[in-house]
Design an enzyme around this catalytic site. Sequence first.
Site, PDB file in Angstrom:
ATOM      1  N   CYS A 275      26.870   3.451   1.714  1.00 32.05           N
ATOM      2  CA  CYS A 275      27.692   4.011   2.792  1.00 32.05           C
ATOM      3  C   CYS A 275      28.456   5.258   2.328  1.00 32.05           C
ATOM      4  CB  CYS A 275      28.608   2.926   3.337  1.00 32.05           C
ATOM      5  SG  CYS A 275      29.351   3.287   4.941  1.00 32.05           S
TER       6      CYS A 275
ATOM      7  N   GLU B  28      25.224  -4.816  -0.504  1.00 36.17           N
ATOM      8  CA  GLU B  28      26.101  -5.685  -1.302  1.00 36.17           C
ATOM      9  C   GLU B  28      26.920  -6.639  -0.448  1.00 36.17           C
ATOM     10  OE1 GLU B  28      28.921  -2.264  -0.292  1.00 36.17           O
ATOM     11  OE2 GLU B  28      26.761  -2.641  -0.443  1.00 36.17           O
TER      12      GLU B  28
ATOM     13  N   HIS C 133      25.118  -1.506   3.749  1.00 33.01           N
ATOM     14  CA  HIS C 133      25.816  -2.195   2.661  1.00 33.01           C
ATOM     15  C   HIS C 133      24.990  -3.385   2.160  1.00 33.01           C
ATOM     16  CE1 HIS C 133      29.874  -0.338   2.620  1.00 33.01           C
ATOM     17  NE2 HIS C 133      29.659  -0.130   3.912  1.00 33.01           N
TER      18      HIS C 133
END
Length: 275
Positions: A101, A197, A195
Site C-alpha cells: 500500500c 500481511e 495488504h
Amino acid sequence: MRLLVLEGNSLAGRRRWADVAGSTPSDSYADLLRTLAPEAVVEICTPADADARLPQPIEAYQGIVITGSALNIYQREPESLRQIELVREIFAQGVPMFGSCWGLQLASVAAGGEVSLNPAGREVGFARKITLTEVGQGHPLHAARNAVFDAPAIHSDIVTKLPPDVTVTARNAMSEVQAAEIRSGRGRFWGVQYHPEFSPQDIAWVLLLIGQPLVNEGFFADAAELERYASDLALLQHHRHRRDILWRLGLDQDIADDRQRQAEIINWIASLDRT
C-alpha cells in the site's frame, strides 16, 4: 538473513493503530516475517520520526519491507519527505525492497512517479477482482496466485504517474497499479497496493479505526452494520472455514487461506534466497 521493517506511520498514527490492535503495523509485519522466515533477524525503524536512526547500515540488510500508512504522500509533510529520501538511498544502495500500500506509493514517488487521491474513491476491506497483467502472470512476485483474486485492502490514494522503470503486474477496476516491480539506481522494489500481511482480524480493526467516515461514504448503512461486518471478520480469524461468513462477505480461499493471502510476501522472501 537480516531484514528491516520500515514503519510508514507517524508516531500519532502508530499510537492510533496500537490503541485498537494492541501493536503497531511494523510490529505485526515483523512478527509475520519471523513466522515466514524463522532464520531471519528482523529489525524495525520508524523513519517518519525526525530522530529516527536505522538499527544497522542499509547494506547490512538482505531485504527491507515498508508497511502501510495513514499519511498522504502528496501532502509533502516532513514525515513523508523523510521516508522518500530514505527509500531513494535504499534504491541507490541496491537492497531489495517490498512494500504494501503506502510502500508501493512511497517507492513510486522515490523513483520518479506520482501519487494522488483516487477519483474513484476509497477501496475498503478487500480489493476485488485483482487481475494479473500478461507479464504479471509469469512474474515471480505472484507465483501461486490465480489470474484473478481478492486481497485485503484499505486506501484512498493510488499511483497516478508511473516512475520511469516500472513493470505493472496487476490491476483492477479501482486502480491501474495494484502491483508492480520498480527499478531505480541499483535497487529493485516489489510492491502491492493491497495488504497481503493483513489477516481478517486486521481488516476488522482497520474498519473500526476509520469508523464513521465509512458510514458517511456509503460503505455501511450505519455504525451497527459496520460493527457486524467487523465482528464477522473477527470470527473468521479463528474459524477460517465458516461457510456462512465466507458466503455472506463474498470471500473465498484468497482470504481465508494464509499462504494464498500472503503469497507476494512469501515470494519476495524466496527471491532473497536466490540473490
